[in-house]
Motif scaffolding. Structure first.
Motif, PDB file in Angstrom:
ATOM      1  N   UNK A  43       2.476   2.664  -3.359  1.00  8.18           N
ATOM      2  CA  UNK A  43       1.983   2.870  -4.713  1.00  8.18           C
ATOM      3  C   UNK A  43       0.491   3.142  -4.653  1.00  8.18           C
ATOM      4  N   UNK A  44      -0.003   3.885  -5.646  1.00  4.87           N
ATOM      5  CA  UNK A  44      -1.433   4.174  -5.707  1.00  4.87           C
ATOM      6  C   UNK A  44      -1.857   4.320  -7.161  1.00  4.87           C
ATOM      7  N   UNK A  45      -2.903   3.579  -7.552  1.00  8.14           N
ATOM      8  CA  UNK A  45      -3.501   3.760  -8.868  1.00  8.14           C
ATOM      9  C   UNK A  45      -4.528   4.886  -8.793  1.00  8.14           C
ATOM     10  N   UNK A  46      -4.542   5.767  -9.788  1.00  5.68           N
ATOM     11  CA  UNK A  46      -5.543   6.834  -9.862  1.00  5.68           C
ATOM     12  C   UNK A  46      -6.151   6.838 -11.268  1.00  5.68           C
ATOM     13  N   UNK A  47      -7.400   7.322 -11.372  1.00  8.02           N
ATOM     14  CA  UNK A  47      -8.045   7.384 -12.675  1.00  8.02           C
ATOM     15  C   UNK A  47      -7.668   8.675 -13.395  1.00  8.02           C
ATOM     16  N   UNK A  48      -8.278   8.912 -14.559  1.00  7.98           N
ATOM     17  CA  UNK A  48      -7.894  10.078 -15.351  1.00  7.98           C
ATOM     18  C   UNK A  48      -8.504  11.380 -14.837  1.00  7.98           C
ATOM     19  N   UNK A  49      -9.066  11.347 -13.629  1.00  4.20           N
ATOM     20  CA  UNK A  49      -9.452  12.555 -12.920  1.00  4.20           C
ATOM     21  C   UNK A  49      -8.644  12.707 -11.630  1.00  4.20           C
ATOM     22  N   UNK A  50      -7.602  11.894 -11.521  1.00  2.86           N
ATOM     23  CA  UNK A  50      -6.681  11.909 -10.380  1.00  2.86           C
ATOM     24  C   UNK A  50      -7.302  11.381  -9.102  1.00  2.86           C
ATOM     25  N   UNK A  51      -8.431  10.668  -9.191  1.00  4.37           N
ATOM     26  CA  UNK A  51      -9.066  10.073  -8.016  1.00  4.37           C
ATOM     27  C   UNK A  51      -8.516   8.665  -7.800  1.00  4.37           C
ATOM     28  N   UNK A  52      -8.336   8.304  -6.541  1.00  4.27           N
ATOM     29  CA  UNK A  52      -7.745   7.011  -6.199  1.00  4.27           C
ATOM     30  C   UNK A  52      -8.621   5.855  -6.668  1.00  4.27           C
ATOM     31  N   UNK A  53      -7.961   4.799  -7.167  1.00  4.93           N
ATOM     32  CA  UNK A  53      -8.631   3.553  -7.539  1.00  4.93           C
ATOM     33  C   UNK A  53      -8.179   2.487  -6.556  1.00  4.93           C
ATOM     34  N   UNK A  54      -9.009   2.173  -5.595  1.00  7.30           N
ATOM     35  CA  UNK A  54      -8.646   1.176  -4.601  1.00  7.30           C
ATOM     36  C   UNK A  54      -7.676   1.709  -3.572  1.00  7.30           C
ATOM     37  N   UNK A  55      -7.265   0.852  -2.630  1.00  7.77           N
ATOM     38  CA  UNK A  55      -6.346   1.277  -1.571  1.00  7.77           C
ATOM     39  C   UNK A  55      -4.922   1.393  -2.074  1.00  7.77           C
ATOM     40  N   UNK A  56      -4.085   2.095  -1.292  1.00  8.08           N
ATOM     41  CA  UNK A  56      -2.680   2.191  -1.645  1.00  8.08           C
ATOM     42  C   UNK A  56      -1.997   0.838  -1.449  1.00  8.08           C
ATOM     43  N   UNK A  57      -0.901   0.629  -2.177  1.00  4.10           N
ATOM     44  CA  UNK A  57      -0.160  -0.636  -2.143  1.00  4.10           C
ATOM     45  C   UNK A  57       1.128  -0.428  -1.358  1.00  4.10           C
ATOM     46  N   UNK A  58       1.297  -1.205  -0.291  1.00  2.00           N
ATOM     47  CA  UNK A  58       2.494  -1.113   0.542  1.00  2.00           C
ATOM     48  C   UNK A  58       3.505  -2.148   0.053  1.00  2.00           C
ATOM     49  N   UNK A  59       4.613  -1.673  -0.515  1.00  2.00           N
ATOM     50  CA  UNK A  59       5.608  -2.590  -1.057  1.00  2.00           C
ATOM     51  C   UNK A  59       6.309  -3.397   0.024  1.00  2.00           C
ATOM     52  N   UNK A  60       6.415  -2.842   1.216  1.00  2.76           N
ATOM     53  CA  UNK A  60       7.038  -3.578   2.313  1.00  2.76           C
ATOM     54  C   UNK A  60       6.217  -4.808   2.673  1.00  2.76           C
ATOM     55  N   UNK A  61       4.902  -4.698   2.598  1.00  2.00           N
ATOM     56  CA  UNK A  61       4.028  -5.842   2.871  1.00  2.00           C
ATOM     57  C   UNK A  61       4.215  -6.952   1.846  1.00  2.00           C
ATOM     58  N   UNK A  62       4.725  -6.580   0.670  1.00  2.00           N
ATOM     59  CA  UNK A  62       4.963  -7.565  -0.390  1.00  2.00           C
ATOM     60  C   UNK A  62       6.394  -8.098  -0.352  1.00  2.00           C
ATOM     61  N   UNK A  63       7.150  -7.672   0.671  1.00  2.00           N
ATOM     62  CA  UNK A  63       8.527  -8.126   0.796  1.00  2.00           C
ATOM     63  C   UNK A  63       9.495  -7.412  -0.129  1.00  2.00           C
ATOM     64  N   UNK A  64       9.085  -6.254  -0.659  1.00  2.00           N
ATOM     65  CA  UNK A  64       9.926  -5.499  -1.582  1.00  2.00           C
ATOM     66  C   UNK A  64      10.461  -4.261  -0.858  1.00  2.00           C
ATOM     67  N   UNK A  65      11.669  -4.348  -0.371  1.00  2.00           N
ATOM     68  CA  UNK A  65      12.275  -3.279   0.409  1.00  2.00           C
ATOM     69  C   UNK A  65      13.180  -2.409  -0.455  1.00  2.00           C
ATOM     70  N   UNK A  66      13.357  -1.167  -0.021  1.00  2.00           N
ATOM     71  CA  UNK A  66      14.261  -0.211  -0.669  1.00  2.00           C
ATOM     72  C   UNK A  66      13.939  -0.043  -2.156  1.00  2.00           C
ATOM     73  N   UNK A  67      12.651   0.069  -2.468  1.00  2.00           N
ATOM     74  CA  UNK A  67      12.252   0.280  -3.863  1.00  2.00           C
ATOM     75  C   UNK A  67      12.738   1.646  -4.335  1.00  2.00           C
ATOM     76  N   UNK A  68      13.403   1.674  -5.476  1.00  2.92           N
ATOM     77  CA  UNK A  68      13.962   2.929  -5.988  1.00  2.92           C
ATOM     78  C   UNK A  68      13.236   3.431  -7.217  1.00  2.92           C
ATOM     79  N   UNK A  69      12.514   2.554  -7.926  1.00  5.81           N
ATOM     80  CA  UNK A  69      11.800   2.956  -9.142  1.00  5.81           C
ATOM     81  C   UNK A  69      10.692   1.955  -9.437  1.00  5.81           C
TER      82      UNK A  69
END
Length: 262
Positions: free
Chosen positions: A89-115
């Motif tokens: 996952x990645x948050x971006x601002x209203x100019x499409x620029x990244x806000x902070x680092x990307x979020x790895x769902x596997x690191x959070x123990x959330x596998x096979x995320x579909x939505x």
């Protein structure tokens, strides 16, 4: 007299800023989301475009993170991008620029995320296939709510969750089998509804009184108001709403933004 003319001119300018046509083309277009503020988010596999008018827009490529699966612009100032294949996952601002680092769902123990879906207070909803659950993360990425085995509650066995969206204290969940379920923000099931067909391309838009599923045929086959029960299915042209259209074959899009009609 001068004051009256000035007021009329200001009114015309104010309305023109609130009601505007946005159109363009994007190779391999996959989806579009528009906001009440008038901004429009369009994306392909690796490119996210943010429109603030027909002439002012920002493009950003995310080739390093893989293919964009969905974009949720719940907050007018930023959007949440979901890279399904990579579980990122990645948050971006209203100019499409990244806000902070990307979020790895596997690191959070959330596998096979579909939505995923953006939520209030910078929270995030995640649907996982490992136990057919819906999880809400708070702004610190801690799990604060989990609804396990939602298919048992919705009588929709073995169906993957294909899309989610939060709007006005409701979470709408669409499964790949065409079942829509509506939940409150505390994980309580309110209602379920099965749509007749689930086409290849479907775009979901927030409305003031509900949500709209816009099909690639240019038709709106379902609209859900915020009521205890979902209504009988309807079919009518999207021009009855506000002139929204995507030509998937020609990779063109058009959006007439008028917040007063939403």
């Amino acid at each position: 007299m001068r004051r009256l003319i000035a007021c009329i001119c200001c009114g015309i300018l104010w309305y023109s800023l609130r009601s505007q046509d946005i159109q363009g083309s994007l190779s391999g277009i996959k989806g579009l989301e528009a906001e009440i503020s008038g901004s429009c988010w369009v994306w392909s596999d690796q490119v996210l475009r943010v429109h603030h008018s027909d002439t002012l827009f920002f493009d950003q490529s995310f080739l390093q993170l893989g293919s964009i699966h969905s974009v949720d612009a719940y907050n007018p100032l930023k959007a949440l991008i979901f890279f399904k294949d990579q579980g990122q996952l990645l948050w971006v601002d209203n100019r499409a620029a990244a806000i902070g680092p990307n979020i790895n769902l596997l690191d959070l123990g959330l596998e096979q995320a579909s939505a995923i879906a953006a939520s209030y207070d910078n929270g995030i909803w995640v649907a996982t296939g490992q136990d057919n659950s819906i999880v809400r993360l708070n702004q610190n990425l801690n799990i604060e709510l989990k609804v396990p085995n939602i298919h048992r509650l919705t009588s929709d066995p073995n169906a993957e969750i294909g899309w989610m969206l939060e709007h006005q204290n409701r979470l709408f969940v669409l499964s790949t089998s065409g079942v829509i379920s509506m939940w409150d923000i505390f994980g309580g099931l309110i209602a379920t509804y099965r749509i007749r067909t689930l086409p290849t391309h479907v775009d979901i838009q927030r409305k003031r009184n509900g949500i709209a599923l816009v099909y690639s045929s240019g038709q709106l086959d379902f609209q859900a108001p915020f009521a205890p029960f979902l209504p009988v299915e309807k079919t009518f042209k999207t021009s009855d709403l506000e002139g929204f259209f995507i030509d998937w074959q020609k990779d063109t899009y058009q959006w007439h933004s008028n917040p007063d009609k939403k």
